[in-house]
Scaffold this motif. Structure first.
Motif, PDB file in Angstrom:
ATOM      1  N   LYS A 163       0.827  -1.212   0.000  1.00 31.28           N
ATOM      2  CA  LYS A 163       0.000   0.000   0.000  1.00 31.28           C
ATOM      3  C   LYS A 163       0.864   1.266   0.000  1.00 31.28           C
ATOM      4  O   LYS A 163       0.502   2.277  -0.597  1.00 31.28           O
ATOM      5  CB  LYS A 163      -0.921  -0.010   1.229  1.00 31.28           C
TER       6      LYS A 163
ATOM      7  N   GLU B  99     -13.207  -1.187   6.622  1.00 31.98           N
ATOM      8  CA  GLU B  99     -12.867   0.232   6.804  1.00 31.98           C
ATOM      9  C   GLU B  99     -13.028   0.638   8.261  1.00 31.98           C
ATOM     10  O   GLU B  99     -12.243   1.431   8.777  1.00 31.98           O
ATOM     11  CB  GLU B  99     -13.732   1.099   5.889  1.00 31.98           C
ATOM     12  N   GLU B 100     -14.047   0.092   8.934  1.00 33.04           N
ATOM     13  CA  GLU B 100     -14.206   0.380  10.374  1.00 33.04           C
ATOM     14  C   GLU B 100     -13.050  -0.207  11.172  1.00 33.04           C
ATOM     15  O   GLU B 100     -12.526   0.430  12.073  1.00 33.04           O
ATOM     16  CB  GLU B 100     -15.528  -0.193  10.879  1.00 33.04           C
ATOM     17  N   ARG B 101     -12.626  -1.432  10.825  1.00 30.37           N
ATOM     18  CA  ARG B 101     -11.524  -2.077  11.555  1.00 30.37           C
ATOM     19  C   ARG B 101     -10.212  -1.341  11.369  1.00 30.37           C
ATOM     20  O   ARG B 101      -9.435  -1.168  12.297  1.00 30.37           O
ATOM     21  CB  ARG B 101     -11.346  -3.521  11.091  1.00 30.37           C
ATOM     22  N   PHE B 102      -9.948  -0.915  10.141  1.00 31.03           N
ATOM     23  CA  PHE B 102      -8.676  -0.234   9.856  1.00 31.03           C
ATOM     24  C   PHE B 102      -8.768   1.258  10.136  1.00 31.03           C
ATOM     25  O   PHE B 102      -7.770   1.958  10.077  1.00 31.03           O
ATOM     26  CB  PHE B 102      -8.252  -0.467   8.408  1.00 31.03           C
ATOM     27  N   ASP B 103      -9.987   1.729  10.425  1.00 27.18           N
ATOM     28  CA  ASP B 103     -10.182   3.153  10.678  1.00 27.18           C
ATOM     29  C   ASP B 103      -9.586   3.973   9.537  1.00 27.18           C
ATOM     30  O   ASP B 103      -8.941   4.987   9.752  1.00 27.18           O
ATOM     31  CB  ASP B 103      -9.550   3.534  12.022  1.00 27.18           C
ATOM     32  N   ASN B 104      -9.792   3.447   8.333  1.00 27.81           N
ATOM     33  CA  ASN B 104      -9.179   4.058   7.167  1.00 27.81           C
ATOM     34  C   ASN B 104      -9.916   3.566   5.922  1.00 27.81           C
ATOM     35  O   ASN B 104     -10.553   2.528   5.954  1.00 27.81           O
ATOM     36  CB  ASN B 104      -7.714   3.616   7.101  1.00 27.81           C
ATOM     37  N   GLY B 105      -9.802   4.318   4.857  1.00 25.02           N
ATOM     38  CA  GLY B 105     -10.414   3.886   3.609  1.00 25.02           C
ATOM     39  C   GLY B 105      -9.717   2.662   3.041  1.00 25.02           C
ATOM     40  O   GLY B 105      -8.497   2.582   3.041  1.00 25.02           O
ATOM     41  N   VAL B 106     -10.496   1.705   2.595  1.00 23.70           N
ATOM     42  CA  VAL B 106      -9.945   0.519   1.938  1.00 23.70           C
ATOM     43  C   VAL B 106     -10.440   0.573   0.498  1.00 23.70           C
ATOM     44  O   VAL B 106     -11.641   0.755   0.253  1.00 23.70           O
ATOM     45  CB  VAL B 106     -10.443  -0.777   2.620  1.00 23.70           C
ATOM     46  N   SER B 107      -9.530   0.439  -0.440  1.00 20.95           N
ATOM     47  CA  SER B 107      -9.954   0.505  -1.836  1.00 20.95           C
ATOM     48  C   SER B 107     -10.637  -0.805  -2.234  1.00 20.95           C
ATOM     49  O   SER B 107     -10.271  -1.884  -1.744  1.00 20.95           O
ATOM     50  CB  SER B 107      -8.773   0.790  -2.760  1.00 20.95           C
TER      51      SER B 107
END
Length: 132
Positions: A58, A91-99
């Motif tokens: 990434k 996305e909630e788990r990573f607290d970040n956008g997932v493509s």
């Protein structure tokens, strides 16, 4: 005959002979310690791949399509819905956008590691059925 008088002292080269013999023996016993162009190339390749492993994909790429081939993907509606739910959850788990592209490739890689489950899904779709 060594060319030296007896009693003139010990052979001044006696100490040098033993380490040379040991060194030669050690080189013969462990050829992996010798550096060859192939082993240097392998070492360089290993270091390069370790460096790539240390920097996650990434963060190594310029964009989400970097290093990927385009593969058309057509999904059934229920699969598309499950994909959207998985994307939200991750996305909630990573607290970040997932493509979506990353998610799809990750799903594919995990699927490739679990071919038995993939086979079961294909059987549900009718693969393996015979009509005589």
């Amino acid at each position: 005959m060594t060319g030296m008088k007896e009693g003139a002292g010990e052979n001044p080269f006696a100490e040098d002979d033993e380490p040379t013999e040991k060194k030669s023996r050690n080189q013969r016993e462990s050829p992996e310690t010798q550096s060859t162009p192939e082993s240097r190339s392998e070492t360089s390749e290993r270091q390069r791949s370790q460096q790539q492993v240390q920097i996650p994909y990434k963060f190594r790429r310029d964009g989400v399509q970097d290093g990927r081939d385009r593969v058309p993907l057509f999904l059934q509606e229920d699969t598309r819905r499950a994909e959207r739910e998985a994307l939200r959850e991750l996305e909630e788990r990573f607290d970040n956008g997932v493509s979506t592209t990353d998610l799809r490739e990750a799903l594919m890689k995990v699927g490739l590691q679990h071919l038995g489950e993939v086979e079961a899904e294909l059987e549900e779709w009718g693969y393996g059925m015979k009509f005589d």
